[in-house]
Design an enzyme around this catalytic site. Structure first.
Site, short mmCIF file in Angstrom:
data_model
loop_
_atom_site.label_atom_id
_atom_site.label_comp_id
_atom_site.label_asym_id
_atom_site.label_seq_id
_atom_site.Cartn_x
_atom_site.Cartn_y
_atom_site.Cartn_z
N ARG A 54 0.04 -1.96 3.99
CA ARG A 54 0.30 -0.69 4.69
C ARG A 54 0.53 0.40 3.65
NH1 ARG A 54 4.26 -0.15 2.12
NH2 ARG A 54 4.84 1.61 3.40
N GLN A 208 10.81 -0.62 6.29
CA GLN A 208 10.06 -0.60 5.02
C GLN A 208 10.94 -0.16 3.85
OE1 GLN A 208 8.95 0.63 7.89
NE2 GLN A 208 6.73 0.78 7.99
N ASP A 249 1.21 10.61 5.19
CA ASP A 249 0.02 9.86 5.62
C ASP A 249 -1.14 10.78 5.95
OD1 ASP A 249 2.38 8.01 6.11
OD2 ASP A 249 0.63 6.70 6.33
O1 MRU Z 1 3.60 2.54 8.67
P1 MRU Z 1 3.48 2.52 7.18
O2 MRU Z 1 4.42 1.56 6.53
O3 MRU Z 1 2.05 2.34 6.74
O4 MRU Z 1 3.93 3.97 6.77
C1 MRU Z 1 4.03 4.29 5.45
C2 MRU Z 1 4.59 5.63 5.24
O5 MRU Z 1 4.98 6.33 6.12
C3 MRU Z 1 4.58 6.08 3.83
O6 MRU Z 1 5.60 6.97 3.61
C4 MRU Z 1 3.23 6.71 3.60
O7 MRU Z 1 2.16 5.89 3.80
C5 MRU Z 1 3.23 7.53 2.42
S1 MRU Z 1 1.95 7.27 1.29
C6 MRU Z 1 2.51 6.30 0.04
#
Ligand code: MRU
Length: 369
Positions: A54, A208, A249
């Site tokens: 992810r 996370q 994102d």
């Molecule tokens: O749902 P996820 O774990 O993929 O979300 C990740 C995030 O929100 C991060 O902050 C994001 O991808 C930032 S880029 C490193």
């Protein structure tokens, strides 16, 4: 980045088997460190959808390798063009918010458009996937350098005292290929001997922050403290936070950024306390097709089970525990949008810019990256 004494990246082609793309299973961290191999487009789709991997940049890189695996799936009986179109559509549908997914699959399709023979397609797709992975890594390193200057300034203002950085979710090397986005300046500052400390939001519902960011930082020896998602505001009021750095994102042309749900609330609290709030992102996360983030960025809604249950380690097993009455229903928006006016700046591989259309356009038109 470091795990123990070993350097790892979050994705790589197996050195003994070029039909296999290896990743670290992020659903098992920090409890178990397991490497798994992805061998089909379906494997890549599932890994993205189930969040075995992810983070916006890594999702993009994995999808690029997914297109390489799609090329390997071509046989004498396959209509290659149709197969690749289907694979591209399938991969893009794995998760909606991170624009890197769409961006990297489109780049692969553009590269592959000129070729028909299977051996050429395979070669070009692999080279493109390696290129995208290498570029993302390089961008993160440059994001680190740009963000380091901000941390250095804060350290000077504090006369060498510890700079306290608050981050949300995991915008670390696990979410990218290496370095991370929000964490890259922190790693660089720490490696340079600047005293830094990170407040890590646990980041419910999937945690996370607790599971990945704390693990990453600790493996690299960066001092950090886990906090509940709602504690950051109070820490800011007490003067315990010098800067907030998160990832993104998808960043709209007007500078609104989508990041893990809860990011917006940190930006609000930061503004109320006069604390700089930065989003760190590669320019591959900027979607110039979206003019207004709040109205237009697609926000993922995930399974309510992620909210109704927590996952953790018990007797050496990863187990789930329900945290609410049996009939309670839940809503689970994965992301929220931080309006540009709350963002002090965007830290990118091309430098730092204001979160606004004119500055973003200017940044994107600059050659250097
Ligand atoms: O749902 P996820 O774990 O993929 O979300 C990740 C995030 O929100 C991060 O902050 C994001 O991808 C930032 S880029 C490193």
């Amino acid at each position: 980045m470091r795990i123990g004494d070993k350097h790892y990246e979050s994705i790589w082609l197996d050195k003994d088997d070029d039909n296999a793309v290896n990743i670290i299973d992020q659903n098992k961290l920090p409890f178990k460190f397991e490497i798994i191999s992805l061998r089909t487009v379906g494997d890549v789709f599932n890994a993205i959808r189930n969040m075995t991997l992810r983070g916006a940049p890594l999702i993009g890189v994995a999808a690029a390798y997914g297109m390489y695996l799609a090329c390997l799936e071509i046989t004498a009986y396959t209509k290659s063009r149709e197969h690749l179109r289907n694979a591209a559509k399938y991969l893009k549908s794995a998760r909606p918010t991170a624009v890197n997914l769409e961006w990297s699959v489109n780049r692969q399709m553009q590269q592959l458009a000129q070729y028909c023979r299977r051996d050429r397609l395979v070669k070009v797709a692999l080279r493109t996937a390696h290129d995208i992975a290498g570029e993302e890594k390089d961008k993160c390193r440059k994001i680190g350098k740009a963000g380091l200057e901000i941390i250095e300034k804060l350290s000077k203002i504090k006369k060498g005292g510890t700079v306290n950085i608050l981050t949300h979710c995991n915008a670390g090397w696990l979410a990218c290929v290496d370095y991370g986005t929000a964490t890259a300046p922190v790693y660089l500052a720490h490696d340079k001997g600047i005293s830094v400390h990170v407040w890590v939001d646990e980041t419910r519902p999937r945690n996370q922050g607790a599971r990945l960011t704390a693990w990453e930082l600790e493996n690299h020896g960066v001092p950090c403290t886990l906090i509940t998602d709602n504690a950051g505001g109070y820490l800011m009021q007490k003067g315990e936070v010098d800067i907030v750095i998160t990832g993104s994102d998808r960043t709209a042309l007007n500078g609104d950024t989508a990041n893990k749900a809860g990011t917006y609330l940190k930006a609000l609290a930061a503004r109320d306390n006069n604390i700089p709030f930065y989003a760190a992102l590669p320019t591959s996360s900027i979607d110039i097709g979206i003019k207004n983030g709040i109205n237009e960025i697609p926000v993922e809604e995930r399974d309510e089970k992620e909210v109704l249950y927590v996952e953790g380690l018990y007797n050496d097993e990863i187990v789930y525990a329900r945290i609410c009455p049996e009939n309670t229903r839940a809503s689970n928006y994965g992301f929220d949008i931080t309006p540009a006016e709350l963002i002090t700046g965007l830290i990118t591989e091309k430098g730092i810019c204001r979160a606004g259309e004119d500055d973003i356009r200017k940044l994107l038109s600059e050659k250097k990256d």
